[in-house]
Motif scaffolding. Structure first.
Motif, short mmCIF file in Angstrom:
data_model
loop_
_atom_site.label_atom_id
_atom_site.label_comp_id
_atom_site.label_asym_id
_atom_site.label_seq_id
_atom_site.Cartn_x
_atom_site.Cartn_y
_atom_site.Cartn_z
N UNK A 177 -5.53 -2.72 -7.87
CA UNK A 177 -5.60 -1.33 -6.99
C UNK A 177 -6.08 -1.70 -5.70
N UNK A 178 -6.94 -2.43 -5.53
CA UNK A 178 -7.61 -2.55 -4.18
C UNK A 178 -6.67 -3.43 -3.28
N UNK A 179 -5.75 -4.55 -3.74
CA UNK A 179 -5.05 -5.32 -3.08
C UNK A 179 -3.74 -4.38 -2.65
N UNK A 180 -3.36 -3.49 -3.52
CA UNK A 180 -2.07 -2.74 -3.24
C UNK A 180 -2.48 -1.81 -2.33
N UNK A 181 -3.86 -1.24 -2.41
CA UNK A 181 -4.12 0.01 -1.47
C UNK A 181 -4.37 -0.57 0.04
N UNK A 182 -4.91 -1.79 -0.04
CA UNK A 182 -4.99 -2.30 1.41
C UNK A 182 -3.64 -2.66 1.97
#
Length: 355
Positions: A177-182
């Protein structure tokens, strides 16, 4: 300056200093005695060791590999790390994973990136080891498409494998989630992994996750509304994260206290950044000062507070915080001293995104 507060990064055993250095020492103690390694969340940057060496004026050399230390200067934990690096191919997957984790906490990313992997990542430990190595490759070589795809592929394996423990699957899903959001490269993938993480939380029996892990979950998924500018939703999520972080602190015994403190500090820093993005100055200052209180020996906390005070025009207060950061020592001494001087001269430089 007090470079000895970072001694854990050179001996794996000195238990003083900021929270991240104390975590390194605790990791070293567990590694030496054969205990499971605690799941600390903080890792140094790829430039950390070089910055510390440069700012200690010869008291520390740039150690690029644990084996660069003379044998006579090695602690017991450090010697074990060197011996197991030399015997890497003969170690079990579980022991290789421990060595890789210790290398990451010490900031030896280039060493970790070069370690050979098992031919087939067929066990839980081997998959996690491969993940650690690709994290290191990203730290050293940057987040190119090939490394990013490999890293995400390993996280997908962990998140989707129903035979793995639920906490491991949740951690992998939140990382995705964090990787795609960033990166904002795939809204569909972001929505998918957010849904997976939510289902893992909702459908797993109560008590399967620690308060620290759930706090980290809410902090991680808050990146989604943050990058969409939905600041009210970010605040709701971080309220939950902080509530769980404080619950973990209240309940923590001696063996979990440092884990809870580290998580609490990460939540506070995230809240400060979220409040600043929302334009809430008093709230931003509240959380930045809280970071200084919970981790007073970390110059980063003082620098972030000082940078914020500069932005709000309070140069005298900022100068005091920069001087506090400089007095603590590396790796931000030069920046803090320069900014303190500029505050006095009313010539403050541009505030960096990450000091």
């Amino acid at each position: 300056m007090n470079p000895d507060r970072l001694a854990a990064y050179y001996d794996l055993s000195s238990s003083h200093g900021p929270l991240h250095a104390q975590a390194v020492a605790d990791t070293g103690r567990c590694y030496l005695t054969g205990l499971p390694l605690p799941p600390y969340q903080s890792f140094p940057s790829a430039s950390f060791r070089t910055a510390v060496a440069e700012e200690t004026k010869g008291r520390k050399t740039v150690v690029r590999d644990p084996r660069d230390h003379p044998a006579s200067d090695r602690s017991a934990a450090w010697q074990r790390l060197c011996s197991e690096l030399d015997a890497w191919q003969r170690l079990s997957a579980d022991q290789q994973l421990k060595v890789a984790t210790v290398l990451g906490h010490l900031g030896f990313w280039a060493v970790l990136a070069r370690l050979p992997l098992p031919e087939r990542a067929s066990t839980q430990e081997a998959v996690r080891l491969a993940h650690r190595r690709y994290v290191a490759r990203r730290m050293v070589f940057g987040g190119g498409p090939e490394v990013t795809d490999q890293l995400r592929g390993l996280l997908r394996v962990q998140a989707e494998d129903e035979s793995l423990p639920a906490p491991m699957r949740l951690g992998a899903a939140v990382n995705l989630v964090v990787d795609h959001a960033r990166s904002a490269d795939s809204p569909a993938a972001l929505a998918h992994w957010q849904s997976v993480a939510e289902r893992l939380v909702e459908r797993t029996p109560r008590g399967a996750y620690s308060d620290i892990l759930l706090s980290a979950y809410w902090r991680g998924v808050s990146f989604v509304p943050f990058h969409r500018g939905a600041h009210d939703r970010v605040r709701e999520m971080l309220d939950r994260s902080e509530h769980l972080a404080r619950a973990a602190l209240r309940a923590a015994g001696p063996g979990r206290r440092l884990l809870a403190q580290e998580n609490h500090r990460l939540v506070l820093m995230t809240r400060a950044r979220a409040a600043q993005a929302r334009g809430r100055r008093s709230e931003t200052e509240h959380y930045l000062r809280a970071c200084v209180r919970v981790d007073p020996q970390d110059p980063v906390s003082h620098v972030y507070l000082a940078d914020f005070l500069v932005l709000t025009g309070r140069r005298d207060d900022a100068r005091a915080s920069y001087r506090s950061a400089a007095a603590l020592g590396p790796p931000h001494t030069a920046y803090a001293l320069s900014q303190a001087t500029n505050c006095r001269r009313d010539q403050v430089t541009s505030v960096p995104a990450s000091p």
